[in-house]
Motif scaffolding. Structure first.
Motif, PDB file in Angstrom:
ATOM      1  N   LEU A  15      18.340 -58.849 -41.202  1.00 32.71           N
ATOM      2  CA  LEU A  15      19.418 -57.663 -40.978  1.00 32.71           C
ATOM      3  C   LEU A  15      20.439 -57.442 -42.052  1.00 32.71           C
ATOM      4  O   LEU A  15      20.593 -56.280 -42.109  1.00 32.71           O
ATOM      5  CB  LEU A  15      19.816 -57.930 -39.623  1.00 32.71           C
ATOM      6  CG  LEU A  15      19.070 -57.723 -38.543  1.00 32.71           C
ATOM      7  CD1 LEU A  15      19.642 -57.877 -37.350  1.00 32.71           C
ATOM      8  CD2 LEU A  15      18.330 -56.254 -38.439  1.00 32.71           C
ATOM      9  N   THR A  16      20.890 -58.341 -42.830  1.00 33.94           N
ATOM     10  CA  THR A  16      21.826 -58.323 -43.611  1.00 33.94           C
ATOM     11  C   THR A  16      21.330 -58.215 -45.003  1.00 33.94           C
ATOM     12  O   THR A  16      21.976 -58.377 -45.920  1.00 33.94           O
ATOM     13  CB  THR A  16      22.805 -59.330 -43.590  1.00 33.94           C
ATOM     14  OG1 THR A  16      22.311 -60.487 -43.818  1.00 33.94           O
ATOM     15  CG2 THR A  16      23.630 -59.247 -42.404  1.00 33.94           C
ATOM     16  N   SER A  17      20.135 -58.261 -45.396  1.00 40.46           N
ATOM     17  CA  SER A  17      19.398 -58.349 -46.527  1.00 40.46           C
ATOM     18  C   SER A  17      19.470 -56.760 -47.086  1.00 40.46           C
ATOM     19  O   SER A  17      19.556 -55.841 -46.266  1.00 40.46           O
ATOM     20  CB  SER A  17      17.964 -58.709 -46.580  1.00 40.46           C
ATOM     21  OG  SER A  17      17.193 -57.922 -45.820  1.00 40.46           O
ATOM     22  N   TRP A  18      19.228 -56.501 -48.668  1.00 35.49           N
ATOM     23  CA  TRP A  18      19.193 -55.298 -49.084  1.00 35.49           C
ATOM     24  C   TRP A  18      18.116 -55.263 -50.280  1.00 35.49           C
ATOM     25  O   TRP A  18      17.946 -56.506 -50.700  1.00 35.49           O
ATOM     26  CB  TRP A  18      20.497 -54.967 -49.505  1.00 35.49           C
ATOM     27  CG  TRP A  18      21.123 -55.729 -50.800  1.00 35.49           C
ATOM     28  CD1 TRP A  18      21.240 -55.310 -51.859  1.00 35.49           C
ATOM     29  CD2 TRP A  18      21.934 -56.804 -50.532  1.00 35.49           C
ATOM     30  NE1 TRP A  18      21.856 -56.422 -52.797  1.00 35.49           N
ATOM     31  CE2 TRP A  18      22.232 -57.248 -51.874  1.00 35.49           C
ATOM     32  CE3 TRP A  18      22.142 -57.621 -49.537  1.00 35.49           C
ATOM     33  CZ2 TRP A  18      22.943 -58.347 -51.930  1.00 35.49           C
ATOM     34  CZ3 TRP A  18      23.039 -58.765 -49.743  1.00 35.49           C
ATOM     35  CH2 TRP A  18      23.265 -59.127 -50.900  1.00 35.49           C
ATOM     36  N   THR A  19      17.793 -54.386 -50.812  1.00 35.70           N
ATOM     37  CA  THR A  19      16.926 -54.027 -51.953  1.00 35.70           C
ATOM     38  C   THR A  19      17.603 -53.636 -53.332  1.00 35.70           C
ATOM     39  O   THR A  19      18.455 -52.659 -53.165  1.00 35.70           O
ATOM     40  CB  THR A  19      15.548 -53.478 -51.875  1.00 35.70           C
ATOM     41  OG1 THR A  19      15.234 -53.446 -50.503  1.00 35.70           O
ATOM     42  CG2 THR A  19      14.753 -53.290 -52.731  1.00 35.70           C
ATOM     43  N   GLU A  20      17.510 -54.609 -54.420  1.00 35.34           N
ATOM     44  CA  GLU A  20      18.246 -54.269 -55.569  1.00 35.34           C
ATOM     45  C   GLU A  20      16.881 -53.818 -56.437  1.00 35.34           C
ATOM     46  O   GLU A  20      16.222 -54.581 -56.751  1.00 35.34           O
ATOM     47  CB  GLU A  20      18.975 -55.346 -56.101  1.00 35.34           C
ATOM     48  CG  GLU A  20      20.366 -55.464 -55.506  1.00 35.34           C
ATOM     49  CD  GLU A  20      21.300 -56.597 -56.115  1.00 35.34           C
ATOM     50  OE1 GLU A  20      20.856 -57.309 -57.040  1.00 35.34           O
ATOM     51  OE2 GLU A  20      22.282 -56.862 -55.536  1.00 35.34           O
ATOM     52  N   LYS A  21      17.421 -52.738 -57.286  1.00 33.01           N
ATOM     53  CA  LYS A  21      16.417 -52.265 -58.289  1.00 33.01           C
ATOM     54  C   LYS A  21      16.978 -52.774 -59.584  1.00 33.01           C
ATOM     55  O   LYS A  21      17.941 -52.117 -60.210  1.00 33.01           O
ATOM     56  CB  LYS A  21      16.268 -50.732 -58.113  1.00 33.01           C
ATOM     57  CG  LYS A  21      15.727 -50.087 -57.264  1.00 33.01           C
ATOM     58  CD  LYS A  21      15.503 -48.644 -56.920  1.00 33.01           C
ATOM     59  CE  LYS A  21      14.858 -48.071 -55.720  1.00 33.01           C
ATOM     60  NZ  LYS A  21      14.723 -46.758 -55.605  1.00 33.01           N
ATOM     61  N   GLU A  26      11.999 -54.537 -58.125  1.00 33.20           N
ATOM     62  CA  GLU A  26      12.735 -54.431 -56.902  1.00 33.20           C
ATOM     63  C   GLU A  26      12.630 -55.870 -56.418  1.00 33.20           C
ATOM     64  O   GLU A  26      11.689 -56.485 -56.395  1.00 33.20           O
ATOM     65  CB  GLU A  26      12.469 -53.418 -56.097  1.00 33.20           C
ATOM     66  CG  GLU A  26      12.187 -52.049 -56.395  1.00 33.20           C
ATOM     67  CD  GLU A  26      11.946 -51.262 -55.382  1.00 33.20           C
ATOM     68  OE1 GLU A  26      11.586 -51.549 -54.301  1.00 33.20           O
ATOM     69  OE2 GLU A  26      11.968 -49.917 -55.716  1.00 33.20           O
ATOM     70  N   TYR A  27      14.002 -56.315 -56.106  1.00 32.72           N
ATOM     71  CA  TYR A  27      14.197 -57.745 -55.393  1.00 32.72           C
ATOM     72  C   TYR A  27      14.921 -57.471 -54.175  1.00 32.72           C
ATOM     73  O   TYR A  27      15.631 -56.758 -53.905  1.00 32.72           O
ATOM     74  CB  TYR A  27      15.095 -58.480 -56.377  1.00 32.72           C
ATOM     75  CG  TYR A  27      14.367 -58.800 -57.712  1.00 32.72           C
ATOM     76  CD1 TYR A  27      13.373 -59.729 -57.918  1.00 32.72           C
ATOM     77  CD2 TYR A  27      14.526 -57.956 -58.723  1.00 32.72           C
ATOM     78  CE1 TYR A  27      12.755 -60.023 -59.013  1.00 32.72           C
ATOM     79  CE2 TYR A  27      14.001 -58.109 -59.901  1.00 32.72           C
ATOM     80  CZ  TYR A  27      12.946 -59.023 -60.082  1.00 32.72           C
ATOM     81  OH  TYR A  27      12.253 -59.527 -61.241  1.00 32.72           O
TER      82      TYR A  27
END
Length: 42
Positions: A15-21, A26-27
């Motif tokens: 729930l606290t994860s996010w995607t970084e470009k 993308e990670y």
């Protein structure tokens, strides 16, 4: 009880994860402030 703690920790990680470009793709990232002993048992 221990199984519920493991499941809750994994749920919070998700729930606290996010995607970084990044330039190379993308990670998926997550905050690493959780108890590593719990994460190592899963």
């Amino acid at each position: 009880m221990e199984e519920q703690i493991k499941e809750l920790t994994l749920l919070l990680l998700y729930l606290t994860s996010w995607t970084e470009k990044e330039p190379y793709g993308e990670y998926q990232r997550a905050w690493k402030g959780y108890d590593f002993d719990i994460l190592n048992k899963t």
